[in-house]
Design a protein around this motif. Structure first.
Motif, short mmCIF file in Angstrom:
data_model
loop_
_atom_site.label_atom_id
_atom_site.label_comp_id
_atom_site.label_asym_id
_atom_site.label_seq_id
_atom_site.Cartn_x
_atom_site.Cartn_y
_atom_site.Cartn_z
N VAL A 19 0.82 -1.12 -0.06
CA VAL A 19 0.13 -0.04 0.09
C VAL A 19 0.99 1.14 -0.07
O VAL A 19 2.02 1.24 0.71
CB VAL A 19 -1.06 -0.11 1.22
N GLY A 20 0.55 2.07 -0.74
CA GLY A 20 1.44 3.48 -0.80
C GLY A 20 0.58 4.66 -0.90
O GLY A 20 -0.84 4.66 -0.75
N GLY A 21 1.36 5.84 -1.16
CA GLY A 21 0.64 7.19 -1.31
C GLY A 21 0.85 7.68 -2.83
O GLY A 21 0.86 6.82 -3.76
N TYR A 22 0.61 9.04 -3.10
CA TYR A 22 0.55 9.53 -4.19
C TYR A 22 2.00 9.23 -5.03
O TYR A 22 2.04 9.13 -5.98
CB TYR A 22 0.42 11.32 -4.10
N GLU A 23 2.96 9.62 -4.24
CA GLU A 23 4.38 9.66 -4.85
C GLU A 23 4.59 7.99 -5.48
O GLU A 23 5.39 7.58 -6.53
CB GLU A 23 5.77 9.95 -4.21
N GLU A 24 3.97 6.99 -4.44
CA GLU A 24 4.37 5.75 -4.79
C GLU A 24 3.71 5.29 -5.78
O GLU A 24 4.01 4.25 -6.86
CB GLU A 24 4.07 4.95 -3.40
N ARG A 25 2.51 5.82 -6.12
CA ARG A 25 1.79 5.40 -7.29
C ARG A 25 2.28 6.08 -8.58
O ARG A 25 2.25 5.32 -9.65
CB ARG A 25 0.43 5.98 -7.22
N ARG A 26 2.94 7.18 -8.35
CA ARG A 26 3.59 7.61 -9.76
C ARG A 26 5.12 7.03 -9.93
O ARG A 26 5.34 7.12 -11.07
CB ARG A 26 4.14 9.16 -9.47
N LEU A 29 7.01 1.37 -9.73
CA LEU A 29 6.24 0.28 -9.34
C LEU A 29 4.74 0.49 -8.98
O LEU A 29 4.03 -0.37 -8.43
CB LEU A 29 7.00 -0.27 -8.12
N GLY A 30 4.40 1.73 -9.27
CA GLY A 30 2.97 2.03 -8.93
C GLY A 30 1.72 1.10 -9.24
O GLY A 30 0.91 0.87 -8.55
N GLU A 31 1.82 0.75 -10.53
CA GLU A 31 0.74 -0.22 -10.83
C GLU A 31 0.87 -1.36 -10.22
O GLU A 31 0.04 -2.44 -10.07
CB GLU A 31 0.84 -0.40 -12.29
N LYS A 32 1.98 -2.10 -9.38
CA LYS A 32 2.01 -3.18 -8.82
C LYS A 32 1.73 -3.13 -7.44
O LYS A 32 1.36 -4.27 -6.74
CB LYS A 32 3.29 -3.61 -8.86
N PHE A 33 1.31 -1.89 -6.94
CA PHE A 33 0.80 -1.74 -5.53
C PHE A 33 -0.60 -2.22 -5.44
O PHE A 33 -1.41 -2.21 -6.46
CB PHE A 33 0.93 -0.14 -5.14
N ASP A 34 -1.16 -2.81 -4.41
CA ASP A 34 -2.43 -2.99 -4.38
C ASP A 34 -3.46 -2.01 -4.12
O ASP A 34 -4.69 -2.01 -4.23
CB ASP A 34 -2.38 -4.18 -2.91
N PHE A 35 -2.99 -1.13 -3.41
CA PHE A 35 -3.86 0.31 -3.32
C PHE A 35 -2.70 1.28 -2.84
O PHE A 35 -1.76 1.34 -2.24
CB PHE A 35 -4.66 0.12 -2.04
N CYS A 258 16.05 -1.39 -2.77
CA CYS A 258 14.54 -0.94 -2.90
C CYS A 258 14.72 0.38 -2.98
O CYS A 258 13.49 0.99 -3.60
CB CYS A 258 13.88 -1.29 -1.54
N GLY A 259 15.66 1.24 -2.38
CA GLY A 259 15.54 2.63 -2.24
C GLY A 259 15.71 3.13 -3.67
O GLY A 259 15.47 4.52 -3.93
N LEU A 260 16.23 2.60 -4.81
CA LEU A 260 16.37 2.83 -5.90
C LEU A 260 15.47 2.40 -7.02
O LEU A 260 15.54 2.89 -8.10
CB LEU A 260 17.99 2.40 -6.46
N LEU A 261 14.58 1.57 -6.40
CA LEU A 261 13.48 1.02 -7.27
C LEU A 261 12.17 1.86 -7.23
O LEU A 261 11.26 1.61 -7.88
CB LEU A 261 13.45 -0.34 -7.25
N LEU A 262 11.97 2.58 -5.89
CA LEU A 262 10.63 3.00 -5.72
C LEU A 262 10.08 4.00 -6.35
O LEU A 262 8.94 4.22 -6.83
CB LEU A 262 10.39 3.17 -4.26
N TYR A 263 11.15 4.89 -6.87
CA TYR A 263 10.71 6.21 -7.49
C TYR A 263 11.47 6.39 -8.91
O TYR A 263 12.61 5.53 -8.88
CB TYR A 263 11.32 7.41 -6.68
N ASP A 264 11.08 7.22 -9.59
CA ASP A 264 11.70 7.57 -11.07
C ASP A 264 12.54 8.81 -10.95
O ASP A 264 12.11 10.00 -10.86
CB ASP A 264 10.59 7.74 -11.99
N ASP A 265 13.68 8.70 -10.95
CA ASP A 265 14.69 9.81 -10.70
C ASP A 265 14.41 10.80 -11.65
O ASP A 265 14.63 12.00 -11.51
CB ASP A 265 16.19 9.20 -10.74
N SER A 266 14.09 10.49 -12.84
CA SER A 266 13.97 11.64 -14.04
C SER A 266 12.71 12.51 -13.68
O SER A 266 12.40 13.79 -14.31
CB SER A 266 13.65 10.94 -15.31
N LYS A 267 11.64 11.85 -13.10
CA LYS A 267 10.28 12.64 -12.73
C LYS A 267 10.08 12.90 -11.43
O LYS A 267 9.08 13.96 -11.06
CB LYS A 267 9.30 11.46 -13.39
#
Length: 335
Positions: A19-26, A29-35, A258-267
Motif C-alpha cells: 500500500v502506498g501514497g501519491y508518490e508511490e503510485r507515480r 512500481l505504482g501499478e504493482k501496488f495493491d492500493f 529497494c530505495g532505488l526502485l521505488l521512485y523515478d529519478d527523472s520525474k
C-alpha cells in the motif's frame, strides 16, 4: 560465531500486500501496488493516524488474498518509525491478534519477518503469522527533521521517506515462496553523524552482513539471483558496490536496492532515493515476492537496512549506527 539459522519447519508466504501514497503510485512500481491513496491521508485527519490506517488496509488486503480471517492469525509482528511504534498499535489493535511491536528503523521489515518465522519454526501450536511494516513521509519528517510545510532544503545525499506499507502472511508448510534462513545483523558504526546521509551510514552494516553470510554459508555470491538491500539509496549503494567489488568480488553484480526502485529519478525529486521502513516492505510485496512466485527469481537474499538514530542523538552529534538483518527467500519452482 554462528549467525545463520536454517528454518527446520517449512514456512511460506501465504499472502502479501503493498500500500502506498501519491508518490508511490507515480513511481515505476505504482501499478504493482495493491492500493494507493493520492492524498496520503487514507481518510484520516492527521498524518500519524493516516499511517496507522495504511497498515490496517495492508493487512486486510493481505488476508483477503488467503482463505484466512484475522482470527486465524496466531501472532502479529509489526513496526514503524513513530515513537513507541504507535502507528502499528493504533492501526492494528482492532484485529485482536497477539502482538509484538518491534523497532529496527528501516530494517523493521526483515526484522519482523525473521522474528515471526522464528516463532512459527519453534512452536508446533503456531501455524499462521502476520507481519506489517509502515512509514509515512509527513509523519516521519516532522518527527526526525522538520514538517514539510517548513520548506527546508534537502542535501543531495538525503532520501525521501516513503509513504508505504507492506503486510505479509506466513504459514507453516510448503508453498510458492519459502523463507528458509535468517541471520541477525550486527550493530555497525556508520562513521557519520550526518542525518541527511543515512544511506552512507547503513552501507557498512549491509557490507558486514553480506560478507558474514557468505563466509559462514560457504556459498558463492553468484549462487543467488539477487542480494537486495532495503534503502541505501544512491550514495549507500555506491559505497556498498565499491566495498563488495574489493572484498567479495561477484557480490556487487547481484546487488540491487529497494530505495532505488521505488521512485523515478527523472520525474520524482527523491534526491538519493527512497528511505523509510515501508520502502523495503512495499517493494518486497509488490516486486520480489511475485518474481519468486513465478520462478523468475529462484534464490534471493533480502536485507532491510536500518539507521539506528534518534532526533536527540543527531542533535548531540552522535554517529549513526547501522543494522542489516538478512533473510533467505527461495522459489518453490527453483528448489
Amino acid at each position: 560465531m554462528n549467525r545463520i539459522t536454517k528454518i527446520n519447519t517449512p514456512i511460506h508466504f501465504a499472502g502479501y500486500a503493498a500500500v502506498g501514497g501519491y508518490e508511490e503510485r507515480r513511481g515505476p512500481l505504482g501499478e504493482k501496488f495493491d492500493f494507493c491513496d493520492d492524498e496520503d491521508k487514507f481518510g484520516q485527519n492527521t498524518w500519524e493516524i493516516a499511517e496507522a490506517e495504511m497498515g490496517r488496509i495492508a493487512l486486510n488486503i493481505a488476508l483477503s488474498k488467503t482463505d484466512l480471517s484475522h482470527s486465524d492469525i496466531d501472532l502479529l509482528v509489526a513496526g514503524d518509525l513513530q515513537n513507541q511504534c504507535v502507528a502499528s498499535s493504533g492501526g492494528l489493535n482492532s484485529f485482536g491478534i497477539p502482538f509484538l511491536g518491534i523497532y529496527g528503523a528501516c530494517s523493521t521489515c526483515t526484522e519482523s519477518l525473521m522474528t515471526l518465522a522464528s516463532f512459527i519454526d519453534s512452536s508446533e501450536k503456531m501455524t499462521y503469522g502476520a507481519a506489517v511494516t509502515t512509514s509515512h513521509n509527513s509523519a516521519a519528517e516532522r518527527q526526525f527533521r522538520t514538517p514539510i510545510e517548513y520548506g527546508g532544503q534537502r542535501t543531495p545525499t538525503a532520501q525521501w521517506t516513503s509513504t508505504a506499507a507492506g503486510a505479509f502472511i506466513l504459514k507453516r508448510g510448503e508453498g510458492d515462496v519459502m523463507l528458509t534462513e535468517y541471520m541477525p545483523g550486527r550493530i555497525v558504526d556508520g562513521s557519520t553523524s550526518d542525518g541527511a546521509n543515512m544511506g552512507g551510514a547503513m552501507a557498512f552494516a549491509a557490507f558486514d552482513s553480506i560478507c558474514a553470510y557468505f563466509a559462514e554459508s560457504g556459498e558463492n555470491p553468484l549462487d543467488v539471483d539477487l542480494i537486495v538491500t532495503g534503502d541505501l539509496g544512491r550514495v549507500g549503494s555506491n559505497i556498498l558496490y565499491e566495498l563488495l567489488a574489493k572484498e567479495l568480488p561477484g557480490a556487487e553484480r547481484r546487488h540491487t536496492d529497494c530505495g532505488l526502485l521505488l521512485y523515478d529519478d527523472s520525474k520524482q525529486d527523491s534526491h538519493s532515493g527512497a528511505s523509510g521502513c515501508g520502502t523495503s516492505a512495499s517493494v518486497l510485496a509488490c516486486r520480489f515476492l511475485p518474481m519468486l512466485k513465478s520462478g523468475e527469481l529462484r534464490r534471493v537474499l533480502f536485507l532491510s537496512t536500518g539507521a539506528l538514530m534518534s532526533p536527540s542523538s543527531l542533535l548531540q552529534g552522535e554517529n549513526i549506527y547501522g543494522i542489516a538483518p538478512l533473510i533467505r527467500l527461495e522459489s518453490a519452482k527453483g528448489r
